[in-house]
Design a protein around this motif. Structure first.
Motif, PDB file in Angstrom:
ATOM      1  N   LEU A  68       0.616  -1.237   0.103  1.00 11.93           N
ATOM      2  CA  LEU A  68      -0.061   0.385   0.021  1.00 11.93           C
ATOM      3  C   LEU A  68       0.928   1.707   0.214  1.00 11.93           C
ATOM      4  N   ASP A  69       1.527   1.253   0.157  1.00 11.27           N
ATOM      5  CA  ASP A  69       2.489   2.172   0.131  1.00 11.27           C
ATOM      6  C   ASP A  69       2.992   2.858   1.713  1.00 11.27           C
ATOM      7  N   TYR A  70       1.862   1.966   2.702  1.00  4.04           N
ATOM      8  CA  TYR A  70       1.841   2.527   3.648  1.00  4.04           C
ATOM      9  C   TYR A  70       2.667   3.238   4.655  1.00  4.04           C
ATOM     10  N   GLN A  71       3.339   4.484   5.179  1.00  2.03           N
ATOM     11  CA  GLN A  71       4.383   4.904   5.404  1.00  2.03           C
ATOM     12  C   GLN A  71       4.263   5.802   7.292  1.00  2.03           C
ATOM     13  N   GLY A  72       2.809   5.043   7.509  1.00  6.27           N
ATOM     14  CA  GLY A  72       2.616   5.903   9.373  1.00  6.27           C
ATOM     15  C   GLY A  72       2.645   4.695  10.030  1.00  6.27           C
TER      16      GLY A  72
END
Length: 276
Positions: A68-72
């Motif tokens: 998801l290209d989730y960075q958090g």
């Protein structure tokens, strides 16, 4: 064409969006729909933060976040792990006292008979150990067969999974709470997934830690979920949204219902709040 995001200066309905993964954000094929991706992107562009809150430990969550290209921040392991996805770093981790877990298992088995067991080891690369008879759900998640029962206790663990040859999940969880609820936490996280956790640990405790790192609180939070393990998170958040496919116990404490995880239920609510 999408409706515009809230105008600059307009107060956000919620500054923090907390979403479970399985049965909530993820479809059955473990993907997130384009509609839901757009709705989350619009909400975060408007200034809201998004935190994934899942029962999965980090090793079973990381590949989804990367896709998801989730960075958090992500709360994993039923609240036991706070993980920084962008930095691939474990910020906090709570382990299960193995002596208490062993005592709890003995009491549960004395009540209901032999159990099938699995366990999640601690750490970024923690293995999931699976004992004889334990039914593993089909899918891409890796596990290691455990021939020697002593392997269960050989290294720090986050949780123990239990199954019973005849009792259903709800009945097994009730029995476990009755005889061992003073030693461990017990939750139902999905079909065939009854978990023993450190006492007092829940998605709410992990989410509160992650929110604090962002300077946010319960009153800022809307939470989405589908299973009884989401009940503490709903109790903590200002607003709890149950999916149409949710367990009846979660629906009983929800503030709102939405469509199922296969029908973009998260997006339905986010579009109303952040795109209208």
């Amino acid at each position: 064409m999408s409706a515009p995001a809230p105008a600059a200066g307009t107060p956000l309905p919620y500054k923090l969006i907390a979403t479970d993964l399985d049965g909530t954000l993820l479809r059955a094929d473990e993907t997130v729909s384009e509609r839901t991706r757009r709705a989350l992107a619009a909400a975060t562009a408007a200034g809201a933060a998004h935190i994934v809150v899942t029962g999965r430990a980090v090793p079973w969550t990381r590949h989804i976040l990367d896709a998801l290209d989730y960075q958090g921040l992500a709360v994993c392991g039923q609240g036991g792990q706070v993980y920084h996805a962008g930095e691939h770093r474990l910020l906090t981790s709570v382990t299960l006292d193995r002596q208490l877990a062993g005592l709890a298992l003995a009491k549960i088995e004395a009540e209901v008979g032999p159990l099938y067991l699995a366990a999640s080891r601690d750490g970024l690369a923690g293995e999931v150990l699976v004992g004889p008879g334990y039914r593993v759900q089909e899918g891409p998640l890796s596990n290691v067969l455990m021939d020697d029962p002593g392997d269960l206790w050989a290294a720090p663990i986050n949780k123990v999974y239990i199954q019973h040859p005849t009792l259903d999940d709800d009945a097994l969880a009730r029995a476990a709470r009755q005889v061992a609820g003073d030693l461990v936490g017990v939750t139902v996280a999905g079909e065939g997934i009854v978990e023993l956790l450190p006492l007092g640990l829940s998605k709410a405790t992990g989410l509160s830690l992650a929110a604090r790192r962002l300077g946010l609180t319960a009153k800022d939070t809307i939470a989405f979920g589908d299973m009884p393990n989401d009940i503490p998170m709903f109790g903590w958040a200002a607003h709890g949204v149950a999916m149409a496919n949710a367990h009846d116990e979660l629906k009983a404490v929800a503030d709102e219902f939405t469509a199922s995880h296969e029908e973009d239920g998260v997006a339905v609510v986010l579009e109303r709040l952040y795109l209208s």
